[in-house]
Design a protein around this motif. Sequence first.
Motif, PDB file in Angstrom:
ATOM      1  N   GLY A 135      27.875  63.761  65.568  1.00 22.41           N
ATOM      2  CA  GLY A 135      29.217  63.738  66.140  1.00 22.41           C
ATOM      3  C   GLY A 135      29.753  62.326  66.261  1.00 22.41           C
ATOM      4  O   GLY A 135      30.929  62.062  65.960  1.00 22.41           O
ATOM      5  N   GLY A 136      28.894  61.386  66.683  1.00 20.07           N
ATOM      6  CA  GLY A 136      29.312  59.993  66.784  1.00 20.07           C
ATOM      7  C   GLY A 136      29.647  59.387  65.438  1.00 20.07           C
ATOM      8  O   GLY A 136      30.633  58.638  65.301  1.00 20.07           O
ATOM      9  N   LEU A 137      28.837  59.700  64.416  1.00 18.39           N
ATOM     10  CA  LEU A 137      29.103  59.176  63.078  1.00 18.39           C
ATOM     11  C   LEU A 137      30.410  59.735  62.528  1.00 18.39           C
ATOM     12  O   LEU A 137      31.184  59.009  61.876  1.00 18.39           O
ATOM     13  CB  LEU A 137      27.942  59.531  62.144  1.00 18.39           C
ATOM     14  N   ALA A 138      30.679  61.012  62.796  1.00 19.10           N
ATOM     15  CA  ALA A 138      31.934  61.618  62.341  1.00 19.10           C
ATOM     16  C   ALA A 138      33.130  60.926  63.000  1.00 19.10           C
ATOM     17  O   ALA A 138      34.147  60.655  62.344  1.00 19.10           O
ATOM     18  CB  ALA A 138      31.944  63.110  62.657  1.00 19.10           C
ATOM     19  N   GLN A 139      33.011  60.614  64.290  1.00 18.17           N
ATOM     20  CA  GLN A 139      34.086  59.910  64.986  1.00 18.17           C
ATOM     21  C   GLN A 139      34.288  58.508  64.421  1.00 18.17           C
ATOM     22  O   GLN A 139      35.422  58.044  64.247  1.00 18.17           O
ATOM     23  CB  GLN A 139      33.767  59.828  66.481  1.00 18.17           C
ATOM     24  N   ARG A 140      33.185  57.853  64.122  1.00 20.58           N
ATOM     25  CA  ARG A 140      33.271  56.481  63.602  1.00 20.58           C
ATOM     26  C   ARG A 140      33.891  56.462  62.206  1.00 20.58           C
ATOM     27  O   ARG A 140      34.730  55.604  61.897  1.00 20.58           O
ATOM     28  CB  ARG A 140      31.875  55.852  63.565  1.00 20.58           C
ATOM     29  N   MET A 141      33.492  57.393  61.354  1.00 18.01           N
ATOM     30  CA  MET A 141      34.011  57.429  59.993  1.00 18.01           C
ATOM     31  C   MET A 141      35.508  57.741  59.976  1.00 18.01           C
ATOM     32  O   MET A 141      36.259  57.197  59.156  1.00 18.01           O
ATOM     33  CB  MET A 141      33.260  58.470  59.163  1.00 18.01           C
ATOM     34  N   SER A 142      35.932  58.620  60.862  1.00 22.46           N
ATOM     35  CA  SER A 142      37.336  59.041  60.884  1.00 22.46           C
ATOM     36  C   SER A 142      38.194  58.222  61.833  1.00 22.46           C
ATOM     37  O   SER A 142      39.414  58.430  61.893  1.00 22.46           O
ATOM     38  CB  SER A 142      37.429  60.514  61.285  1.00 22.46           C
ATOM     39  N   ASP A 143      37.540  57.331  62.598  1.00 28.09           N
ATOM     40  CA  ASP A 143      38.246  56.550  63.619  1.00 28.09           C
ATOM     41  C   ASP A 143      38.952  57.478  64.601  1.00 28.09           C
ATOM     42  O   ASP A 143      40.051  57.182  65.081  1.00 28.09           O
ATOM     43  CB  ASP A 143      39.252  55.600  62.964  1.00 28.09           C
ATOM     44  N   ARG A 144      38.306  58.630  64.854  1.00 33.10           N
ATOM     45  CA  ARG A 144      38.810  59.654  65.774  1.00 33.10           C
ATOM     46  C   ARG A 144      40.158  60.223  65.334  1.00 33.10           C
ATOM     47  O   ARG A 144      40.924  60.755  66.138  1.00 33.10           O
ATOM     48  CB  ARG A 144      38.938  59.098  67.196  1.00 33.10           C
ATOM     49  N   ARG A 145      40.453  60.125  64.051  1.00 34.90           N
ATOM     50  CA  ARG A 145      41.698  60.667  63.528  1.00 34.90           C
ATOM     51  C   ARG A 145      41.425  61.884  62.655  1.00 34.90           C
ATOM     52  O   ARG A 145      40.376  61.992  62.022  1.00 34.90           O
ATOM     53  CB  ARG A 145      42.441  59.609  62.704  1.00 34.90           C
ATOM     54  N   THR A 146      42.399  62.770  62.603  1.00 36.04           N
ATOM     55  CA  THR A 146      42.304  63.937  61.725  1.00 36.04           C
ATOM     56  C   THR A 146      42.693  63.532  60.316  1.00 36.04           C
ATOM     57  O   THR A 146      43.767  62.947  60.106  1.00 36.04           O
ATOM     58  CB  THR A 146      43.225  65.063  62.219  1.00 36.04           C
ATOM     59  N   GLN A 147      41.845  63.818  59.350  1.00 35.89           N
ATOM     60  CA  GLN A 147      42.087  63.424  57.961  1.00 35.89           C
ATOM     61  C   GLN A 147      42.559  64.635  57.159  1.00 35.89           C
ATOM     62  O   GLN A 147      41.898  65.677  57.149  1.00 35.89           O
ATOM     63  CB  GLN A 147      40.806  62.835  57.353  1.00 35.89           C
ATOM     64  N   LEU A 148      43.686  64.487  56.498  1.00 37.78           N
ATOM     65  CA  LEU A 148      44.286  65.597  55.769  1.00 37.78           C
ATOM     66  C   LEU A 148      43.691  65.712  54.365  1.00 37.78           C
ATOM     67  O   LEU A 148      43.337  64.713  53.745  1.00 37.78           O
ATOM     68  CB  LEU A 148      45.796  65.413  55.673  1.00 37.78           C
ATOM     69  N   VAL A 149      43.616  66.940  53.890  1.00 39.33           N
ATOM     70  CA  VAL A 149      43.250  67.186  52.498  1.00 39.33           C
ATOM     71  C   VAL A 149      44.463  66.877  51.637  1.00 39.33           C
ATOM     72  O   VAL A 149      45.546  67.426  51.848  1.00 39.33           O
ATOM     73  CB  VAL A 149      42.815  68.658  52.296  1.00 39.33           C
ATOM     74  N   ARG A 150      44.315  65.965  50.695  1.00 38.53           N
ATOM     75  CA  ARG A 150      45.448  65.505  49.886  1.00 38.53           C
ATOM     76  C   ARG A 150      45.973  66.619  48.982  1.00 38.53           C
ATOM     77  O   ARG A 150      45.224  67.524  48.582  1.00 38.53           O
ATOM     78  CB  ARG A 150      45.022  64.301  49.036  1.00 38.53           C
ATOM     79  N   PRO A 151      47.268  66.590  48.638  1.00 38.42           N
ATOM     80  CA  PRO A 151      47.867  67.636  47.793  1.00 38.42           C
ATOM     81  C   PRO A 151      47.142  67.840  46.465  1.00 38.42           C
ATOM     82  O   PRO A 151      47.054  68.969  45.969  1.00 38.42           O
ATOM     83  CB  PRO A 151      49.300  67.120  47.573  1.00 38.42           C
ATOM     84  N   GLU A 152      46.614  66.755  45.893  1.00 33.57           N
ATOM     85  CA  GLU A 152      45.925  66.902  44.601  1.00 33.57           C
ATOM     86  C   GLU A 152      44.588  67.637  44.734  1.00 33.57           C
ATOM     87  O   GLU A 152      43.970  67.997  43.727  1.00 33.57           O
ATOM     88  CB  GLU A 152      45.706  65.538  43.945  1.00 33.57           C
ATOM     89  N   ASN A 153      44.142  67.831  45.972  1.00 33.15           N
ATOM     90  CA  ASN A 153      42.919  68.599  46.208  1.00 33.15           C
ATOM     91  C   ASN A 153      43.240  69.993  46.750  1.00 33.15           C
ATOM     92  O   ASN A 153      42.493  70.561  47.539  1.00 33.15           O
ATOM     93  CB  ASN A 153      42.018  67.855  47.200  1.00 33.15           C
ATOM     94  N   SER A 154      44.378  70.527  46.316  1.00 32.27           N
ATOM     95  CA  SER A 154      44.833  71.824  46.816  1.00 32.27           C
ATOM     96  C   SER A 154      43.898  72.967  46.426  1.00 32.27           C
ATOM     97  O   SER A 154      43.985  74.054  46.995  1.00 32.27           O
ATOM     98  CB  SER A 154      46.242  72.119  46.283  1.00 32.27           C
TER      99      SER A 154
END
Length: 321
Positions: A135-154
């Motif tokens: 959980g801590g590593l996930a927070q660190r990698m994302s900087d506690r932000r929600t990361q969107l799936v880009r349109p090209e990865n639809s």
Amino acid sequence: MARFPLLARAGEVRHLGLVAALVLLALVGLATRPETFATYSNLVTILSLAATIGVITVGMTFVIIGGGIDLSVGAIMALASVWATTLATQSYGPVVMVICALLVGTGTGLVNGLLISYGRVVPFIATLAMMVAAGGLAQRMSDRRTQLVRPENSAIVDLSTGRVLGIPLVVYVFAAVVAAGWVLLNRTTFGRRTYAVGGNPEAARIAGIDVRRHTVLLYGLSGLCCGIAAVIIMARTTTGSSTHGHLYELDAIAAVIIGGTLLTGGKGTIIGSILGLLIFTVITNLFILNGLNTSDQLIAKGLIIVVAVLLQRRGLGSRSP
């Protein structure tokens, strides 16, 4: 020798009891919200909600039958989703994202298994530590932000929006994992060894089973299921986030217990676990449709878990000499 038909019969009776519970919940839904509960869209919603935790539940069933426990599944799923969407920001395609999620999930699960088998760390402590670390590593990698799936990865999002015969593709992924899990547990040497290791590790060792290696593989399998669940959650939410998977470990463990798998290991079924999961999912759906408080929903789930464990203990006591 007569014991095995009796155990099989007991499992069938439990499954019938779980089906009866589902029917009862359906009747409650029809009585309280007849205009919405029995609609096709609501049934599809129930299956879609069950898909993510359901995949995790399959892996959890193997771990608990094998005599272990995994508290880190929610955090592993979150980490896999964040890692995969981080790759997406670097313009990698959907195939690479899916492979990344699967590798992160499986690799983290294998670390759990190695700590437990060769490091001799108690499963509860090892997976609790992994839950916090992942959980801590996930927070660190994302900087506690929600990361969107880009349109090209639809193509990943299409797993949720795309439908075959009116059913979302994520439900077919869920069904495929359940079917594969059932075959692995009931029709392969791996499944027989899982029951043996969970029932009596020392006897399994004497019989020639490499208990430590098998335990590592069980946790690796659980991690793989977390990786698949990460792909499903990315498809459903179009995001990767460190908040994904919150309390999923408790829902998965509860579903496995309700389904009749012994916390002490050595006994359980995939079908029972999925029926237990559906019971919890329908309860959640009924609470939402009736506008009931989320806190009351958690209280109800807690009571169901306690009753299920008490029934297990009573059943074990009644078979004791």
